[in-house]
Design an enzyme around this catalytic site. Structure first.
Site, PDB file in Angstrom:
ATOM      1  N   ASP A 177      -1.084  -6.096  -0.210  1.00  0.00           N
ATOM      2  CA  ASP A 177      -1.531  -5.451   1.033  1.00  0.00           C
ATOM      3  C   ASP A 177      -3.041  -5.246   1.037  1.00  0.00           C
ATOM      4  OD1 ASP A 177       0.584  -5.060   2.774  1.00  0.00           O
ATOM      5  OD2 ASP A 177       1.200  -3.166   1.857  1.00  0.00           O
ATOM      6  N   GLU A 210      -1.643  -5.477   8.573  1.00  0.00           N
ATOM      7  CA  GLU A 210      -0.816  -4.878   9.623  1.00  0.00           C
ATOM      8  C   GLU A 210      -1.471  -5.067  10.994  1.00  0.00           C
ATOM      9  OE1 GLU A 210       0.044  -0.772   8.767  1.00  0.00           O
ATOM     10  OE2 GLU A 210       0.933  -1.245   6.819  1.00  0.00           O
ATOM     11  N   GLU A 242       9.006  -4.325  10.557  1.00  0.00           N
ATOM     12  CA  GLU A 242       9.473  -3.042  10.024  1.00  0.00           C
ATOM     13  C   GLU A 242      10.044  -2.162  11.126  1.00  0.00           C
ATOM     14  OE1 GLU A 242       6.709  -1.115   7.363  1.00  0.00           O
ATOM     15  OE2 GLU A 242       7.934   0.706   7.252  1.00  0.00           O
ATOM     16  N   LYS A 281      -1.436  -9.356   2.866  1.00  0.00           N
ATOM     17  CA  LYS A 281      -0.708  -8.914   4.069  1.00  0.00           C
ATOM     18  C   LYS A 281      -1.575  -7.932   4.846  1.00  0.00           C
ATOM     19  CE  LYS A 281       3.136  -6.125   3.861  1.00  0.00           C
ATOM     20  NZ  LYS A 281       2.697  -4.896   4.550  1.00  0.00           N
ATOM     21  N   ASP A 291       0.838  -1.198   0.000  1.00  0.00           N
ATOM     22  CA  ASP A 291       0.000   0.000   0.000  1.00  0.00           C
ATOM     23  C   ASP A 291       0.879   1.256   0.000  1.00  0.00           C
ATOM     24  OD1 ASP A 291       0.898  -0.168   2.585  1.00  0.00           O
ATOM     25  OD2 ASP A 291      -1.074  -0.065   3.530  1.00  0.00           O
ATOM     26  N   SER A 292       2.209   1.048   0.002  1.00  0.00           N
ATOM     27  CA  SER A 292       3.139   2.159  -0.234  1.00  0.00           C
ATOM     28  C   SER A 292       2.905   2.746  -1.631  1.00  0.00           C
ATOM     29  CB  SER A 292       4.591   1.704  -0.080  1.00  0.00           C
ATOM     30  OG  SER A 292       4.833   0.530  -0.835  1.00  0.00           O
TER      31      SER A 292
END
Ligand code: KIV
Length: 272
Positions: free
Chosen positions: A91, A123, A190, A121, A52-53
């Site tokens: 993501d 978070e 991270e 993925k 999602d970057s």
């Protein structure tokens, strides 16, 4: 062709666990489009993350929060069309899985069906365990993400190193164990101290992929645009730049402008 490339014709969640148990480090990079994914996959990467970057890198947003599920599906399907060998992780964007496990499953199913991605993925740890469990019941492989979790930037307030204090480190270790026990196939850590990251990697049988988490983990991930030097302002200590494409591409554009203005381009040979 490298030894790893010959050994694993197609990377699966199973081959990643094998790599960890054989002590072979796992390589992962981000991609958001067909052309970049083709270059990266054909070079022999083990995993591509459709991160999602993309919200920052592709769309120019300050955070990862604005990107939508539809936009992630668009990026992921472009990447999938390019890939022959590596495992593609997509993501789940902010707001599509937190606090509602049914919604989480529906979001993950949309990613798998509409993009052809191989896994998702999410978070977070304990707070999203219900969502992770429900997604796993559909047979969708899930990668966890702990430490600095950019979707929670407004809770943290900064992008600095996480889990330096005992209390947060203990929660991270507990969450990592939980994600493994739920059935996650791997974990991103991270921006955490390398000693803590190594301790977590050593305590788990699933691979731990680090970004700013030191050399004691099972693999590394970087944002491709950062490691190619296409982005300029972002210079964290963990980033190794392999190219300076910001300068090289800028120079190429300057040469093109100059050639057009001077009528050097196109030449007689470059026309019909
Ligand atoms: O979105 C992303 O690129 C990521 C990496 C930084 C791990 O989550």
């Amino acid at each position: 062709m490298s030894a790893a490339k010959k050994k694993y014709k197609k990377i699966t969640t199973k081959s990643l666990v094998e790599m960890k148990s054989n002590g072979e480090k796992i390589s992962m990079l981000t991609a958001y489009d067909y052309t970049m994914a083709k270059i990266i996959d054909h070079a022999g990467i083990d995993m591509i993350l459709v991160g999602d970057s993309a919200s920052n890198v592709m769309a120019g947003h300050e955070t990862t929060l604005p990107i939508t599920l539809d936009q992630m599906i668009y990026h992921a399907s472009s990447v999938i069309r390019a890939v022959d060998r590596c495992l593609v992780v997509v993501d789940l964007p902010f707001g599509t899985y937190q606090g509602n496990s049914r919604k989480a499953l529906a979001s993950a199913i949309r990613i798998m069906k509409e993009s052809g991605g191989h896994s998702v993925k999410l978070e977070g740890g304990e707070e999203i365990s219900e969502s992770i469990s429900r997604i796993l019941t559909a047979g969708i492989p899930v990668m966890g993400h702990l430490g600095l979790t950019p979707q929670s930037i407004y809770k943290f307030g900064t992008y600095t190193v996480r889990a330096k204090e005992e209390e947060e480190a203990e929660k991270l270790k507990k969450d990592a164990k939980l994600l493994e026990s739920l059935g996650c196939f791997a974990l991103v850590l991270e921006k955490v101290p390398s000693k803590l990251a190594k301790e977590v990697a050593d305590s788990l049988s699933i691979p731990v992929i680090g970004i700013g988490a030191g050399d004691g983990v099972d693999g590394q991930v970087l944002v491709t645009h950062d490691m190619f030097g296409m982005t300029h302002e972002f210079s964290p200590r963990f980033l190794r730049r392999y190219l300076d494409l910001y300068t090289d591409m800028g120079n190429a554009v300057k040469s093109y402008i100059s050639d057009v203005k001077s009528k050097d381009f196109p030449s007689k040979k470059e026309q019909y």
